[in-house]
Design an enzyme around this catalytic site. Sequence first.
Site, short mmCIF file in Angstrom:
data_model
loop_
_atom_site.label_atom_id
_atom_site.label_comp_id
_atom_site.label_asym_id
_atom_site.label_seq_id
_atom_site.Cartn_x
_atom_site.Cartn_y
_atom_site.Cartn_z
N PHE A 1 9.62 4.63 8.18
CA PHE A 1 9.44 3.72 9.32
C PHE A 1 9.00 2.33 8.89
CE2 PHE A 1 8.81 8.03 10.94
CZ PHE A 1 9.79 8.07 11.91
N LEU B 1 0.82 -1.21 0.00
CA LEU B 1 0.00 0.00 0.00
C LEU B 1 0.85 1.26 0.00
CD1 LEU B 1 -2.70 -1.04 2.65
CD2 LEU B 1 -2.96 -0.98 0.16
N VAL C 1 3.86 -0.81 4.30
CA VAL C 1 2.51 -1.18 4.71
C VAL C 1 1.89 -2.03 3.60
CG1 VAL C 1 0.25 -0.36 5.45
CG2 VAL C 1 2.30 0.98 5.98
N ASP D 1 3.34 12.16 15.24
CA ASP D 1 3.57 12.09 13.78
C ASP D 1 2.30 12.47 13.02
OD1 ASP D 1 5.29 11.77 11.67
OD2 ASP D 1 4.98 9.62 11.47
#
Length: 667
Positions: free
Chosen positions: A355, A350, A358, A469
């Site tokens: 980080f 996705l 996904v 974030d």
Amino acid sequence: MFINFVVLFLLLGLRSEASQQDDIDFTYNGFQGVDMSLDGVAQITNDGLLMVVNTSMQQKGHAFYPHPIHFMNSSSGSVFSFSTTFVFAMFSEFAVSDPGMAFIIAHSRDFSSAWPSIYLGVFNKTNNGNSSNHVIAIEMDSIQNLEFDDIDSNHVGIDINDLKSVDSAPASYFSDQENRYVNLTLSSGRTLQLWVEYCGVQKQLNVTLAPFEVPKPKTPLLSFNIDLSPTIVDPMFVGFSSSTAVSKAPHYVLGWSFKMNGKAKDLTLSQLPKLPRMGPKTEPRIFTIGFPVIGASFMLMSIFIIQIIVARRKKFAEVYEDWELEYGPQRFKYKDLYIATKGFDDKELLGSGGFGKVYKGILPTSKVEVAVKRVSHDSRQGVKEFIAEIVSIGKLQHRNIVTLLGYCRRQGELLLVYDFMPNGSLDKFLFNQSTTTLSWNQRFQIIKSVASALLYLHEEWEQVVIHRDVKSSNVMLDKELNGRLGDFGLARLYDHGCDPKSTHVVGTFGYIAPELCKTGKASPSVDVFAFGIFLLEVACGRRPIQFHESEERLVLLEWVISSFNMGVILETADPKLEMNYEVEEMELVLKLGLLCSHSIPTARPSMRQVMYFLEGEASLPELRSLNGSLFFTAEGTGDDVSIWFPYHMSAVTPQSSIADSLLSGGR
């Protein structure tokens, strides 16, 4: 007159030939003396059985009616009706069955390039699925192959040019007496009968299965509406194909009947040949030879199975410590997430960022759609505390927050599992030119949704949650384009009334509050600062920091402040909106963005105050510009209070120095 007679004679001849073609009808109660076109290991035994494959491994065999058959009605362009029935038996040497066999209608009898085993001697890896095959097959398959989307390891399927069946069902028959489907095992060696019937008018293909001794059921196993004319290329050949893999598994056809434009004649079951006895007779030598061989085979098989189990466990090995037992419901199995994401296939990706990546997934048991984020972690540095906070965040319940369902740890990575949001992240709608532009009303509702989520995190939950974030790429949109705040991988918690602990400075460049670099303490005002930048993103359709080809950077916050000082703040509105917005709402969002992104934490409003402003329950302080600084008039007084950016934005001040001042707290 003579010419007319010749034409009439030719027409009658053609009509006679067509009539003969339409009436093709044969019945074989056994195959003794029958002319069949055989290849591969196919043969007719002395007992009159058609053995399509014998006990050889990795072999294939084909048996065809030797003459071509015309299936097409040349006048209408459609396929004639036809019917066939045959009695067959499939044996398997081991518990794991061989692939099986198929009744086929094919444009050619040449299957020399076909592969055995899972390809049933019909296709190979190169041509499987090609429309140029012109093959119709009814497969009796006793192996589940995920490559072909098989439903199980014991099914009947309709194949059109492809081993991915257009329709299939577990091997069974409908018992009229019991009024239910009764399961059958294809590779048991039991004698079974199959009927295949196609109605050219209704364009319907029916397949019926039953035990040898049971009359044809009234309800077919498969009933599929299909026009066969695109697949049929006259003439065609009818027959059988079969193959073996690793076991000695002969496949037999005991009798066969076929008819064009009518019902195939019933086979005379009493005249069909008998099947041979499978397996050796029990001899006394079994004690001296059989048992040692069986024991050695069992030992080798056990070693093989153990190797598979060890390799499988290693593949799906997870990091699991005693302290995680209390988090059982929030802990996912790596195997389930691996299956859900199809092995973390790039096709399920996705998005990705600093980080982790996904992936979209569907949980194998519940069939729930999820988003799985893979994050690298060091299990030696505070992971216990981090997991504890992740599990706590999983308890958050708010309509504008993407639910964190749980986590999984495996070797050097952490996997976070969230609810799946079908419309992805907000930044794609703001910055991707190929994506539909969100209207101002949709954007304003998303802003209020994110503000409501932050208010819940800061003040309304049992602990204070600092997201750390907040940005457009972490605002997800559900199927109705409602905004939901997601990605809590960096979030931190502390009790109400307590002072937050210092931590590493994390976040995304352009959203990090200036004081965080000095103190390292993440307080709610850190999220308010990022929310202010987020407001400017949504209103202006620009990223917080943009780099041009000249390597000059444009800081969104500076640009909006400069535009405000010049009295043209509305010129910063996203041009893609084409001025289709409420002027009051646009001014509110832009000025509120400036207020929230103040360089002094105490000058920023709380998220509850932000909600008052957005809902119209309180008026935003009036902002004014004087000598490059911004002021507002304190409510209830006539005094001007300077709370804004104590530096001047003159034309000679480089933008880069302003950005550096902002990011360092600029005094």
